[in-house]
Design a protein around this motif. Structure first.
Motif, PDB file in Angstrom:
ATOM      1  N   THR A 170     104.823   6.367 -54.627  1.00 20.82           N
ATOM      2  CA  THR A 170     104.407   7.765 -54.532  1.00 20.82           C
ATOM      3  C   THR A 170     105.149   8.559 -55.593  1.00 20.82           C
ATOM      4  O   THR A 170     106.382   8.454 -55.698  1.00 20.82           O
ATOM      5  CB  THR A 170     104.729   8.352 -53.143  1.00 20.82           C
ATOM      6  OG1 THR A 170     104.118   7.552 -52.135  1.00 20.82           O
ATOM      7  CG2 THR A 170     104.224   9.785 -53.032  1.00 20.82           C
ATOM      8  N   ILE A 172     106.751  11.751 -56.751  1.00 21.61           N
ATOM      9  CA  ILE A 172     107.269  13.025 -56.245  1.00 21.61           C
ATOM     10  C   ILE A 172     108.371  13.477 -57.209  1.00 21.61           C
ATOM     11  O   ILE A 172     109.477  12.917 -57.194  1.00 21.61           O
ATOM     12  CB  ILE A 172     107.840  12.910 -54.818  1.00 21.61           C
ATOM     13  CG1 ILE A 172     106.782  12.363 -53.846  1.00 21.61           C
ATOM     14  CG2 ILE A 172     108.332  14.283 -54.336  1.00 21.61           C
ATOM     15  CD1 ILE A 172     107.300  12.172 -52.428  1.00 21.61           C
ATOM     16  N   HIS A 342     103.633  21.810 -58.594  1.00 25.06           N
ATOM     17  CA  HIS A 342     104.010  20.391 -58.607  1.00 25.06           C
ATOM     18  C   HIS A 342     105.516  20.125 -58.572  1.00 25.06           C
ATOM     19  O   HIS A 342     105.917  18.987 -58.297  1.00 25.06           O
ATOM     20  CB  HIS A 342     103.436  19.716 -59.865  1.00 25.06           C
ATOM     21  CG  HIS A 342     101.951  19.749 -59.935  1.00 25.06           C
ATOM     22  ND1 HIS A 342     101.142  18.991 -59.113  1.00 25.06           N
ATOM     23  CD2 HIS A 342     101.100  20.473 -60.731  1.00 25.06           C
ATOM     24  CE1 HIS A 342      99.869  19.225 -59.400  1.00 25.06           C
ATOM     25  NE2 HIS A 342      99.818  20.119 -60.368  1.00 25.06           N
ATOM     26  N   THR A 347     109.043  22.009 -51.252  1.00 23.65           N
ATOM     27  CA  THR A 347     107.791  21.306 -50.977  1.00 23.65           C
ATOM     28  C   THR A 347     107.956  19.805 -51.175  1.00 23.65           C
ATOM     29  O   THR A 347     107.534  18.993 -50.337  1.00 23.65           O
ATOM     30  CB  THR A 347     106.674  21.821 -51.901  1.00 23.65           C
ATOM     31  OG1 THR A 347     106.497  23.221 -51.674  1.00 23.65           O
ATOM     32  CG2 THR A 347     105.368  21.093 -51.635  1.00 23.65           C
ATOM     33  N   ASN A 348     108.595  19.417 -52.270  1.00 22.04           N
ATOM     34  CA  ASN A 348     108.740  17.998 -52.577  1.00 22.04           C
ATOM     35  C   ASN A 348     109.738  17.309 -51.664  1.00 22.04           C
ATOM     36  O   ASN A 348     109.588  16.116 -51.355  1.00 22.04           O
ATOM     37  CB  ASN A 348     109.098  17.821 -54.050  1.00 22.04           C
ATOM     38  CG  ASN A 348     107.952  18.229 -54.963  1.00 22.04           C
ATOM     39  OD1 ASN A 348     106.880  18.598 -54.490  1.00 22.04           O
ATOM     40  ND2 ASN A 348     108.153  18.159 -56.258  1.00 22.04           N
ATOM     41  N   SER A 350     110.001  18.067 -48.541  1.00 25.74           N
ATOM     42  CA  SER A 350     109.183  17.831 -47.340  1.00 25.74           C
ATOM     43  C   SER A 350     108.324  16.580 -47.495  1.00 25.74           C
ATOM     44  O   SER A 350     108.145  15.817 -46.539  1.00 25.74           O
ATOM     45  CB  SER A 350     108.293  19.045 -47.051  1.00 25.74           C
ATOM     46  OG  SER A 350     109.067  20.160 -46.683  1.00 25.74           O
ATOM     47  N   LEU A 351     107.800  16.364 -48.699  1.00 27.42           N
ATOM     48  CA  LEU A 351     107.009  15.155 -48.950  1.00 27.42           C
ATOM     49  C   LEU A 351     107.872  13.902 -48.806  1.00 27.42           C
ATOM     50  O   LEU A 351     107.429  12.890 -48.242  1.00 27.42           O
ATOM     51  CB  LEU A 351     106.385  15.213 -50.341  1.00 27.42           C
ATOM     52  CG  LEU A 351     105.361  16.323 -50.591  1.00 27.42           C
ATOM     53  CD1 LEU A 351     104.922  16.324 -52.053  1.00 27.42           C
ATOM     54  CD2 LEU A 351     104.145  16.145 -49.674  1.00 27.42           C
ATOM     55  N   ASP A 354     108.447  13.337 -45.143  1.00 26.85           N
ATOM     56  CA  ASP A 354     107.227  12.799 -44.514  1.00 26.85           C
ATOM     57  C   ASP A 354     107.134  11.293 -44.718  1.00 26.85           C
ATOM     58  O   ASP A 354     106.740  10.552 -43.796  1.00 26.85           O
ATOM     59  CB  ASP A 354     105.986  13.484 -45.080  1.00 26.85           C
ATOM     60  CG  ASP A 354     105.824  14.914 -44.589  1.00 26.85           C
ATOM     61  OD1 ASP A 354     106.502  15.291 -43.610  1.00 26.85           O
ATOM     62  OD2 ASP A 354     105.029  15.660 -45.198  1.00 26.85           O
ATOM     63  N   LEU A 355     107.484  10.821 -45.917  1.00 26.98           N
ATOM     64  CA  LEU A 355     107.467   9.378 -46.178  1.00 26.98           C
ATOM     65  C   LEU A 355     108.487   8.656 -45.308  1.00 26.98           C
ATOM     66  O   LEU A 355     108.202   7.597 -44.732  1.00 26.98           O
ATOM     67  CB  LEU A 355     107.759   9.100 -47.650  1.00 26.98           C
ATOM     68  CG  LEU A 355     106.675   9.445 -48.679  1.00 26.98           C
ATOM     69  CD1 LEU A 355     107.170   9.110 -50.079  1.00 26.98           C
ATOM     70  CD2 LEU A 355     105.387   8.697 -48.397  1.00 26.98           C
TER      71      LEU A 355
END
Length: 377
Positions: A170, A172, A342, A347-348, A350-351, A354-355
């Motif tokens: 992914t 990020i 981006h 935000t990143n 949080s990504l 989530d993973l």
């Protein structure tokens, strides 16, 4: 089970220190996550600085320290998942990756780093050693549940050179806290001198010396050059040097906000975080077409890129932005929108979380045994 217990093992060198500071801030915003931090220092001091191999090999040093940190955390709590950044501390901590679901994050593969190695004063070893290093890293990437790449460039290197399936990766980017770097007021044309900003600890590798030469060719336009660096320079007209500014500090942000052009004509970099800061500050950006940089500085769209080492192209790009405020502000506004979309660190982060949650949930559903031992072999 309520909440998640995550271990973060983070390399502390170069731009990874700033990445760590951003993660410390943003991971804390998630009430479901209980974070346990293992910060892997680069330096070898004291007795450690006298141990052969350990003192001179960062991979060995980082791996030993990471193993100890995971063992320490594991004595305190039952970990649901591990997050390593970069792969360097993970290579010799694979026993933990095989016991606890883990994600490995990286800005560049070892082979990509080798390609840039001359600029980092990094030399490759004999063929047998490089082959062994390649196998170790390939096995590390296999042991991780998922990989996080800072750029599409990084992902390409993992797929092409390390046999990693593309769907395991992914992308990020690290990003910055965009809301903290935004200028308090929009940029407007002004009659004051146009100010060029450079931020880079290693003046030579980051292209600062070449930038100085380009500036000298344009000084007659009434420009100013502001250099944030660890290196010392002799005084000269129109050049301002800052040796003590700290990452993410308000004085540094103020400097971004008062300058007009951000120039980083670097010879060797993966994805410099200062470019995200410049974009969030809506600056006209000039950098080089190296590694993952063209993904954030899209030539003619969110900034200008020039070939690394091309002094004439750098000088022309500086002239174009210095004498064309409309172009400078248009590129800056586009850069701000691109970085906001981006490269926003909250935000990143949080990504990333989530993973980690997904891997922890999968492990729970599969009934995988969380290690009950207090150490790993």
């Amino acid at each position: 089970m309520a909440g998640y217990q995550f271990g973060f093992l983070l390399e502390q060198s170069l731009g990874h220190v700033t990445h760590t500071k951003n993660l410390l801030t943003n991971v804390a915003l998630d009430p479901e996550v209980h974070a346990h931090w293992g910060l892997i220092d680069f330096e070898a001091t004291g007795i450690a600085g006298r141990i052969p191999v350990y003192r001179s090999n960062w991979t060995v040093r980082a791996g030993v320290r990471a193993r100890r940190e995971v063992a320490r955390i594991n004595r305190l709590t039952r970990l649901d998942a591990l997050f390593f950044h970069t792969q360097v501390p993970a290579v010799f901590a694979q026993s933990w990756l095989r016991k606890i679901p883990g994600i490995v994050s990286l800005d560049a593969t070892p082979l990509q780093y080798d390609e840039l190695g001359a600029f980092y004063k990094h030399e490759q070893g004999p063929a047998w050693l490089e082959n062994w290093k390649w196998r170790l890293n390939r096995d590390c990437f296999r042991s991780a549940r998922r990989l996080v790449a800072w750029a599409e460039w990084t992902k390409l290197g993992l797929v092409r050179d390390y046999e990693v399936p593309a769907d395991k990766i992914t992308v990020i980017p690290p990003g910055v806290n965009v809301h903290e770097w935004r200028r308090p007021t929009p940029r407007v044309p002004h009659a004051d001198p146009v100010k060029i900003l450079f931020v880079g600890g290693d003046l030579e590798r980051k292209g600062g010396l070449m930038l100085l030469e380009a500036y000298r060719a344009l000084r007659h336009l009434g420009l100013e050059l502001h250099l944030v660096t660890k290196d010392r320079l002799a005084p000269e007209p129109g050049v301002f040097v800052y040796n003590g500014l700290q990452a993410n500090s308000q004085p540094l942000k103020d400097l971004y906000h008062t300058c007009d052009i951000f120039a980083l004509p670097t010879f060797g970099d993966c994805l410099p975080m200062v470019l995200s800061e410049a974009g969030a500050s809506a600056m006209g950006i000039i950098s080089t077409d190296v590694a993952g940089i063209p993904e954030i500085v899209r030539n003619g769209e969110t900034g200008l890129t020039v070939p690394a080492g091309d002094a004439a192209s750098l000088t022309q790009a500086l002239r174009d932005l210095a004498t064309n405020p409309a172009l400078r502000m248009t590129l800056g506004e586009r850069a701000m929108a691109h970085v906001t979309r981006h490269y926003d660190a909250p935000t990143n982060a949080s990504l990333l979380l989530d993973l980690l949650k997904a891997e922890a949930n999968t492990a729970r559903a599969e009934g995988l045994a969380v290690p009950t031992s207090r150490d790993a072999s």
